[in-house]
Design a protein around this motif. Structure first.
Motif, mmCIF file in Angstrom:
data_model
loop_
_atom_site.group_PDB
_atom_site.id
_atom_site.type_symbol
_atom_site.label_atom_id
_atom_site.label_comp_id
_atom_site.label_asym_id
_atom_site.label_seq_id
_atom_site.Cartn_x
_atom_site.Cartn_y
_atom_site.Cartn_z
ATOM 1 N N VAL A 260 46.372 42.081 42.111
ATOM 2 C CA VAL A 260 47.626 42.818 42.187
ATOM 3 C C VAL A 260 47.858 43.477 40.837
ATOM 4 O O VAL A 260 47.509 42.910 39.786
ATOM 5 C CB VAL A 260 48.804 41.883 42.570
ATOM 6 N N GLY A 261 48.394 44.691 40.841
ATOM 7 C CA GLY A 261 48.731 45.352 39.590
ATOM 8 C C GLY A 261 47.566 45.584 38.659
ATOM 9 O O GLY A 261 47.742 45.638 37.436
ATOM 10 N N GLY A 262 46.360 45.731 39.205
ATOM 11 C CA GLY A 262 45.194 46.011 38.384
ATOM 12 C C GLY A 262 44.563 44.810 37.726
ATOM 13 O O GLY A 262 43.625 44.964 36.918
ATOM 14 N N HIS A 263 45.013 43.610 38.042
ATOM 15 C CA HIS A 263 44.435 42.387 37.493
ATOM 16 C C HIS A 263 44.207 41.380 38.613
ATOM 17 O O HIS A 263 44.907 41.402 39.634
ATOM 18 C CB HIS A 263 45.357 41.768 36.440
ATOM 19 N N THR A 264 43.245 40.492 38.411
ATOM 20 C CA THR A 264 42.975 39.418 39.368
ATOM 21 C C THR A 264 43.235 38.079 38.694
ATOM 22 O O THR A 264 42.804 37.858 37.554
ATOM 23 C CB THR A 264 41.527 39.474 39.876
ATOM 24 N N ILE A 265 43.936 37.205 39.384
ATOM 25 C CA ILE A 265 44.250 35.879 38.855
ATOM 26 C C ILE A 265 43.837 34.825 39.875
ATOM 27 O O ILE A 265 43.532 35.124 41.039
ATOM 28 C CB ILE A 265 45.746 35.737 38.537
ATOM 29 N N VAL A 266 43.832 33.568 39.449
ATOM 30 C CA VAL A 266 43.532 32.442 40.338
ATOM 31 C C VAL A 266 44.748 32.145 41.203
ATOM 32 O O VAL A 266 45.875 32.068 40.704
ATOM 33 C CB VAL A 266 43.140 31.196 39.520
ATOM 34 N N ARG A 267 44.487 31.960 42.498
ATOM 35 C CA ARG A 267 45.556 31.631 43.444
ATOM 36 C C ARG A 267 45.194 30.341 44.171
ATOM 37 O O ARG A 267 44.105 30.212 44.714
ATOM 38 C CB ARG A 267 45.745 32.769 44.455
ATOM 39 N N ALA B 75 54.003 45.166 33.039
ATOM 40 C CA ALA B 75 53.712 45.957 34.237
ATOM 41 C C ALA B 75 53.140 45.081 35.340
ATOM 42 O O ALA B 75 53.464 45.260 36.524
ATOM 43 C CB ALA B 75 52.741 47.090 33.900
ATOM 44 N N TRP B 76 52.298 44.132 34.964
ATOM 45 C CA TRP B 76 51.738 43.218 35.971
ATOM 46 C C TRP B 76 52.837 42.348 36.583
ATOM 47 O O TRP B 76 52.877 42.167 37.805
ATOM 48 C CB TRP B 76 50.654 42.342 35.356
ATOM 49 N N LEU B 77 53.713 41.827 35.763
ATOM 50 C CA LEU B 77 54.819 41.026 36.282
ATOM 51 C C LEU B 77 55.677 41.848 37.238
ATOM 52 O O LEU B 77 56.117 41.354 38.285
ATOM 53 C CB LEU B 77 55.667 40.495 35.123
ATOM 54 N N SER B 78 55.906 43.104 36.891
ATOM 55 C CA SER B 78 56.655 43.986 37.771
ATOM 56 C C SER B 78 55.929 44.175 39.097
ATOM 57 O O SER B 78 56.555 44.175 40.169
ATOM 58 C CB SER B 78 56.865 45.331 37.075
ATOM 59 N N SER B 79 54.604 44.313 39.053
ATOM 60 C CA SER B 79 53.817 44.456 40.282
ATOM 61 C C SER B 79 53.928 43.216 41.161
ATOM 62 O O SER B 79 53.971 43.322 42.391
ATOM 63 C CB SER B 79 52.353 44.723 39.939
ATOM 64 N N VAL B 80 53.968 42.053 40.537
ATOM 65 C CA VAL B 80 54.121 40.818 41.303
ATOM 66 C C VAL B 80 55.467 40.803 42.027
ATOM 67 O O VAL B 80 55.561 40.447 43.208
ATOM 68 C CB VAL B 80 53.971 39.585 40.389
#
Length: 312
Positions: free
Chosen positions: A110-117, A176-181
């Motif tokens: 999301v938002g151009g980054h990938t994180i662990v879910r 920006a990533w937090l906003s995308s979340v």
């Protein structure tokens, strides 16, 4: 087998998922008819210590729960400690959801980054989202910066997250990533820590009244900025961190007992709380005060209005 070992032996899936295939998009989030609580905290115990029993009550009421952990909380000890803390928080949320401690672990883009879910198999409305930003002290201890507080306060700083998704963040890209979340989750409630503490990070101290952890403050400031960029019909709710211990205990006996038991389940997997071969039957230190308290405030540090209180 001891009781501690039995708790630690609960089956979970691997904590190191394989990266998604190229071009894979984020899977759609489950339908959340009763609302979604989007929680942002710095470390994998902040929500248990400072936002419970609210977290448990939202799960019990059937709301979706998305918890974003901004740092790895590894104290400079690397991935083994990071993974231990993630095992602990997963077990705690499975306990709160009253289902088996079994999780699906993958990557969320999301938002151009990938994180662990991490998604709780028997209750997929509960998801834990891990940025895994390294979290050592960048000096001799209290009064030092951390990577997150340096990112928030020092221009031209960037940090890179731990594997398997080694993403690089600047202050602006993280906001920006937090906003995308926020846009992706469409929460009915956003929970964050107290961003109103004005003491400079380098002047914070462990036992000083009104002081907090620099990660708590920096994370909350970044989230608050993302919220300003992403307005919506959500309730914004902040929580006191360390300074809550300076206020009267305000939870009922039943709430204290449940909050303590939930935190103990986390503690079993965290070797800093429960070193191997040592008894682990109760919180110690300031945690004994925090598990008896929960203080809500507005996102700018002010008391909640009567309308906000009515929406709890």
């Amino acid at each position: 087998m001891t009781a501690q070992a039995a708790l630690a032996a609960v089956s979970i899936a691997t904590l190191l998922p394989s990266p998604p295939p190229a071009g894979q998009h984020a899977a759609p989030l489950p339908a959340c008819w009763r609302g979604t609580v989007l929680t942002f905290v710095a470390h994998t115990d902040d929500d248990l210590l400072f936002m419970n029993p609210d977290q448990y009550n939202a799960i019990r009421q059937g709301q979706c729960m998305r918890v974003v952990y901004l740092t790895a909380g590894d104290r400079g000890e690397g991935q083994p400690y990071l993974q231990a803390r993630e095992r602990g928080i997963m077990a705690a949320y499975a306990r709160m959801a009253r289902v088996a401690n079994r999780w699906r672990n993958d990557g969320w883009s999301v938002g151009g980054h990938t994180i662990v879910r991490h998604t709780l198999l028997a209750a997929p409305r509960v998801q834990l989202l891990m940025l895994r930003i390294p979290d050592p002290w960048l000096g001799p201890g209290w009064g030092s910066l951390t990577p997150l507080s340096r990112l928030e306060s020092v221009s031209r700083t960037n940090v890179q997250s731990y594997a398997p998704y080694r993403e690089t963040y600047t202050r602006s890209s993280l906001v920006a990533w937090l906003s995308s979340v926020i846009q992706a989750v469409q929460p009915s409630t956003i929970r964050l820590m107290d961003a109103s503490i004005a003491t400079a990070y380098t002047q914070l101290c462990w036992h000083c009244p009104g002081h907090d952890h620099p990660d708590h403050i920096a994370g909350a400031k970044l989230v608050r900025e993302a919220m300003r960029q992403t307005p919506g019909p959500y309730l914004a709710q902040a929580y006191l961190g360390y300074p809550s211990q300076e206020r009267p205990a305000n939870l009922t006996a039943i709430e204290r007992a449940f909050k303590t038991a939930t935190f103990l389940r986390y503690m079993v997997d965290d070797p800093h709380y429960c070193p191997p071969q040592t008894p682990c039957s109760r919180p110690k230190g300031p945690e004994t005060a925090w598990v008896w308290r929960q203080y809500r405030i507005g996102p700018d540090g002010q008391p909640l209005t009567p309308v906000q209180q009515a929406r709890q």
